[in-house]
Motif scaffolding. Structure first.
Motif, PDB file in Angstrom:
ATOM      1  N   GLY A  48       0.747  -1.237   0.000  1.00 55.03           N
ATOM      2  CA  GLY A  48       0.000   0.000   0.000  1.00 55.03           C
ATOM      3  C   GLY A  48       0.779   1.291   0.000  1.00 55.03           C
ATOM      4  O   GLY A  48       0.181   2.368   0.092  1.00 55.03           O
ATOM      5  N   PHE A  49       2.098   1.245  -0.122  1.00 58.30           N
ATOM      6  CA  PHE A  49       2.873   2.482  -0.156  1.00 58.30           C
ATOM      7  C   PHE A  49       2.981   2.995  -1.589  1.00 58.30           C
ATOM      8  O   PHE A  49       3.248   2.232  -2.509  1.00 58.30           O
ATOM      9  CB  PHE A  49       4.282   2.268   0.406  1.00 58.30           C
ATOM     10  N   LYS A  68       2.261   6.477   2.570  1.00 58.79           N
ATOM     11  CA  LYS A  68       1.067   5.670   2.824  1.00 58.79           C
ATOM     12  C   LYS A  68      -0.154   6.599   2.659  1.00 58.79           C
ATOM     13  O   LYS A  68      -0.382   7.471   3.491  1.00 58.79           O
ATOM     14  CB  LYS A  68       1.121   5.089   4.232  1.00 58.79           C
TER      15      LYS A  68
END
Length: 69
Positions: A48-49, A68
């Motif tokens: 998810g980064f 993030k």
């Protein structure tokens, strides 16, 4: 306070050989399996980064980061 900043223009061949020797003889070498920087960046993106990247790399040391959302 001590000046701990790296002065890369003052790193000697002896310094490089010392670090390389310590890396080759490390007791935890079998457990410390290094993944390529590209794969570590992909892992950060997968969890998810955004904008995941390797910002600094020197021998086995690296600084990774991302945002993030």
């Amino acid at each position: 306070m001590a000046d701990t900043s790296w002065k890369l223009d003052q790193v000697t061949e002896h310094d490089l050989q010392e670090v390389a020797g310590a890396f080759r003889s490390a007791r935890d070498k079998a457990d410390n399996r290094l993944e390529p920087a590209f794969e570590q960046g992909e892992t950060l993106q997968r969890i998810g980064f955004a904008h995941a990247d390797c910002w600094f790399k020197w021998f086995e040391l690296a600084v990774f980061g991302g945002v993030k959302p």
